[in-house]
Scaffold this motif. Structure first.
Motif, PDB file in Angstrom:
ATOM      1  N   ALA A 125      24.031 -44.871   9.068  1.00 18.01           N
ATOM      2  CA  ALA A 125      22.726 -45.071   9.715  1.00 18.01           C
ATOM      3  C   ALA A 125      22.052 -43.727   9.962  1.00 18.01           C
ATOM      4  N   ALA A 126      22.819 -42.734  10.416  1.00 17.90           N
ATOM      5  CA  ALA A 126      22.253 -41.406  10.653  1.00 17.90           C
ATOM      6  C   ALA A 126      21.668 -40.829   9.374  1.00 17.90           C
ATOM      7  N   ARG A 127      22.404 -40.952   8.277  1.00 22.61           N
ATOM      8  CA  ARG A 127      21.903 -40.443   7.002  1.00 22.61           C
ATOM      9  C   ARG A 127      20.650 -41.189   6.567  1.00 22.61           C
ATOM     10  N   ALA A 128      20.641 -42.504   6.766  1.00 23.74           N
ATOM     11  CA  ALA A 128      19.492 -43.312   6.358  1.00 23.74           C
ATOM     12  C   ALA A 128      18.258 -42.958   7.174  1.00 23.74           C
ATOM     13  N   VAL A 129      18.422 -42.756   8.478  1.00 26.69           N
ATOM     14  CA  VAL A 129      17.287 -42.404   9.330  1.00 26.69           C
ATOM     15  C   VAL A 129      16.734 -41.040   8.924  1.00 26.69           C
ATOM     16  N   ALA A 130      17.623 -40.061   8.727  1.00 29.26           N
ATOM     17  CA  ALA A 130      17.164 -38.729   8.329  1.00 29.26           C
ATOM     18  C   ALA A 130      16.438 -38.794   6.983  1.00 29.26           C
ATOM     19  N   ARG A 131      16.949 -39.577   6.046  1.00 27.82           N
ATOM     20  CA  ARG A 131      16.304 -39.701   4.728  1.00 27.82           C
ATOM     21  C   ARG A 131      14.947 -40.396   4.849  1.00 27.82           C
ATOM     22  N   ASN A 132      14.887 -41.473   5.632  1.00 25.46           N
ATOM     23  CA  ASN A 132      13.613 -42.188   5.782  1.00 25.46           C
ATOM     24  C   ASN A 132      12.558 -41.305   6.438  1.00 25.46           C
ATOM     25  N   TRP A 133      12.967 -40.500   7.401  1.00 23.52           N
ATOM     26  CA  TRP A 133      12.010 -39.570   8.013  1.00 23.52           C
ATOM     27  C   TRP A 133      11.512 -38.562   6.974  1.00 23.52           C
ATOM     28  N   ARG A 134      12.446 -37.998   6.212  1.00 26.40           N
ATOM     29  CA  ARG A 134      12.081 -36.996   5.211  1.00 26.40           C
ATOM     30  C   ARG A 134      11.117 -37.569   4.168  1.00 26.40           C
ATOM     31  N   LEU A 135      11.271 -38.854   3.848  1.00 31.30           N
ATOM     32  CA  LEU A 135      10.430 -39.496   2.826  1.00 31.30           C
ATOM     33  C   LEU A 135       9.149 -40.082   3.407  1.00 31.30           C
ATOM     34  N   GLY A 136       8.918 -39.858   4.710  1.00 32.22           N
ATOM     35  CA  GLY A 136       7.678 -40.323   5.314  1.00 32.22           C
ATOM     36  C   GLY A 136       7.632 -41.801   5.622  1.00 32.22           C
ATOM     37  N   ARG A 137       8.783 -42.440   5.755  1.00 34.61           N
ATOM     38  CA  ARG A 137       8.836 -43.883   5.992  1.00 34.61           C
ATOM     39  C   ARG A 137       8.885 -44.250   7.471  1.00 34.61           C
ATOM     40  N   LEU A 138       8.970 -43.248   8.350  1.00 37.31           N
ATOM     41  CA  LEU A 138       9.028 -43.507   9.789  1.00 37.31           C
ATOM     42  C   LEU A 138       7.839 -42.857  10.468  1.00 37.31           C
ATOM     43  N   ALA A 139       7.148 -43.614  11.290  1.00 37.88           N
ATOM     44  CA  ALA A 139       6.023 -43.068  12.042  1.00 37.88           C
ATOM     45  C   ALA A 139       6.536 -42.177  13.164  1.00 37.88           C
ATOM     46  N   HIS A 140       5.806 -41.113  13.446  1.00 39.89           N
ATOM     47  CA  HIS A 140       6.158 -40.201  14.544  1.00 39.89           C
ATOM     48  C   HIS A 140       5.742 -40.857  15.860  1.00 39.89           C
ATOM     49  N   ARG A 141       6.500 -41.896  16.202  1.00 34.69           N
ATOM     50  CA  ARG A 141       6.181 -42.739  17.349  1.00 34.69           C
ATOM     51  C   ARG A 141       7.465 -42.990  18.118  1.00 34.69           C
ATOM     52  N   PHE A 142       7.375 -42.922  19.428  1.00 31.71           N
ATOM     53  CA  PHE A 142       8.568 -43.008  20.278  1.00 31.71           C
ATOM     54  C   PHE A 142       8.401 -44.211  21.190  1.00 31.71           C
ATOM     55  N   ASP A 143       8.704 -45.372  20.629  1.00 31.06           N
ATOM     56  CA  ASP A 143       8.392 -46.653  21.265  1.00 31.06           C
ATOM     57  C   ASP A 143       9.639 -47.460  21.584  1.00 31.06           C
ATOM     58  N   ALA A 144      10.774 -46.798  21.667  1.00 27.17           N
ATOM     59  CA  ALA A 144      12.023 -47.483  22.007  1.00 27.17           C
ATOM     60  C   ALA A 144      12.766 -46.660  23.048  1.00 27.17           C
ATOM     61  N   ALA A 145      13.332 -47.324  24.036  1.00 28.80           N
ATOM     62  CA  ALA A 145      14.118 -46.629  25.064  1.00 28.80           C
ATOM     63  C   ALA A 145      15.496 -46.291  24.512  1.00 28.80           C
ATOM     64  N   MET A 146      15.956 -45.091  24.791  1.00 34.97           N
ATOM     65  CA  MET A 146      17.302 -44.711  24.402  1.00 34.97           C
ATOM     66  C   MET A 146      18.299 -45.280  25.426  1.00 34.97           C
ATOM     67  N   PRO A 147      19.436 -45.764  24.973  1.00 37.40           N
ATOM     68  CA  PRO A 147      20.414 -46.329  25.913  1.00 37.40           C
ATOM     69  C   PRO A 147      21.027 -45.245  26.800  1.00 37.40           C
ATOM     70  N   ASP A 148      21.488 -45.657  27.985  1.00 45.69           N
ATOM     71  CA  ASP A 148      22.189 -44.705  28.857  1.00 45.69           C
ATOM     72  C   ASP A 148      23.472 -44.208  28.207  1.00 45.69           C
TER      73      ASP A 148
END
Length: 269
Positions: free
Chosen positions: A29-52
């Motif tokens: 999942a970490a690799r996929a997220v980093a790749r999707n960001w690099r390819l412009g597939r993720l919006a620079h939006r912070f709309d989810a709460a991080m878990p404790d």
């Protein structure tokens, strides 16, 4: 591994990594997220709460640091496995630390911050994969031994403050790894385990870049606030770090990372 189609923002993607418990699935999942960001597939939006706390697998059993079994001399294969397992656990938690940093604080920084910490998160996933593979070559695996549960404490302590997080995680904890890894490498070499020593040298090279990323963005943020970076670092470490900053220091590696002596020498006195 593909991310679910419903995930289209950096915040959602980081939360997805944190809430994935299985070690192999987390690193994928970490690799996929980093790749999707690099390819412009993720919006620079912070709309989810991080878990404790991130999701964790059933194994390894997590113990308080004072209940961890002694590893013994590194000359034995058993002790080398225990050391590699401890390092694998550090890298496993480091995946979550990188993506929590992005998801929790990325909105306070320009997109270049996300660029850099996505690369760090992908590095941590690769380090975990290397260490788990080496454990398997030695007849073990991640989860075969207990691990200590103190690492996430730094994230909990600094969940409210980006500068505190940068000061404690990359600039104290990862900087400490720069201090102690050369001696660990020497012990593996002395035991004739050149494969593990070579892997640790590769990881240390990356960790210098990670400390540099923390120092760079810490300086960026303190400049924006108009405060002295070294002095503010010392204030935050005294306030939020429960351990001690102690020598010997790998001044050369720290200097390569931009973490110069005026930041930390007074803390050790």
């Amino acid at each position: 591994m593909r991310l679910p189609d419903s995930i289209d923002s950096v915040g959602e993607a980081c939360a997805h990594v944190l809430m994935t418990p299985d070690p192999v699935a987390k690193l994928m999942a970490a690799r996929a997220v980093a790749r999707n960001w690099r390819l412009g597939r993720l919006a620079h939006r912070f709309d989810a709460a991080m878990p404790d706390r991130p999701a964790r697998p059933e194994k390894p059993e997590l113990l308080p640091p004072n209940r961890m079994p002694k590893r013994g001399r590194i000359g034995s294969e058993r002790a080398r496995i225990a050391m590699l397992h401890a390092l694998a656990h550090i890298e496993f938690v480091a995946i979550d630390l990188a993506f929590d940093l992005i998801g929790r604080f990325g909105g306070e920084f320009p997109p270049e911050f996300t660029d850099e910490w996505m690369r760090v998160g992908a590095d941590e996933a690769m380090h975990f994969a290397l260490l788990d593979r080496r454990l398997r070559q030695l007849g073990s695996h991640y989860g075969a031994l207990p691990a200590h549960d103190g690492l996430w404490q730094a994230a909990s302590e600094t969940a409210h403050d980006a500068l505190a997080r940068l000061a404690i995680v990359p600039m104290v904890l990862e900087a400490r790894a720069l201090d102690i890894t050369p001696a660990t490498i020497e012990r593996f070499e002395g035991a004739g385990d050149e494969a593990s020593a070579r892997m640790l040298r590769r990881i240390m090279t990356d960790e210098i870049r990670h400390v540099a990323a923390g120092t760079t963005w810490f300086r960026h943020a303190t400049k924006r606030l108009g405060v002295d970076p070294a002095n503010h670092y010392q204030i935050l470490v005294k306030r939020h770090f429960r351990g001690s900053v102690k020598p010997p220091f790998n001044d050369s590696a720290r200097r390569q990372a931009g973490l110069t002596r005026e930041f930390y020498t007074s803390l050790a006195q």
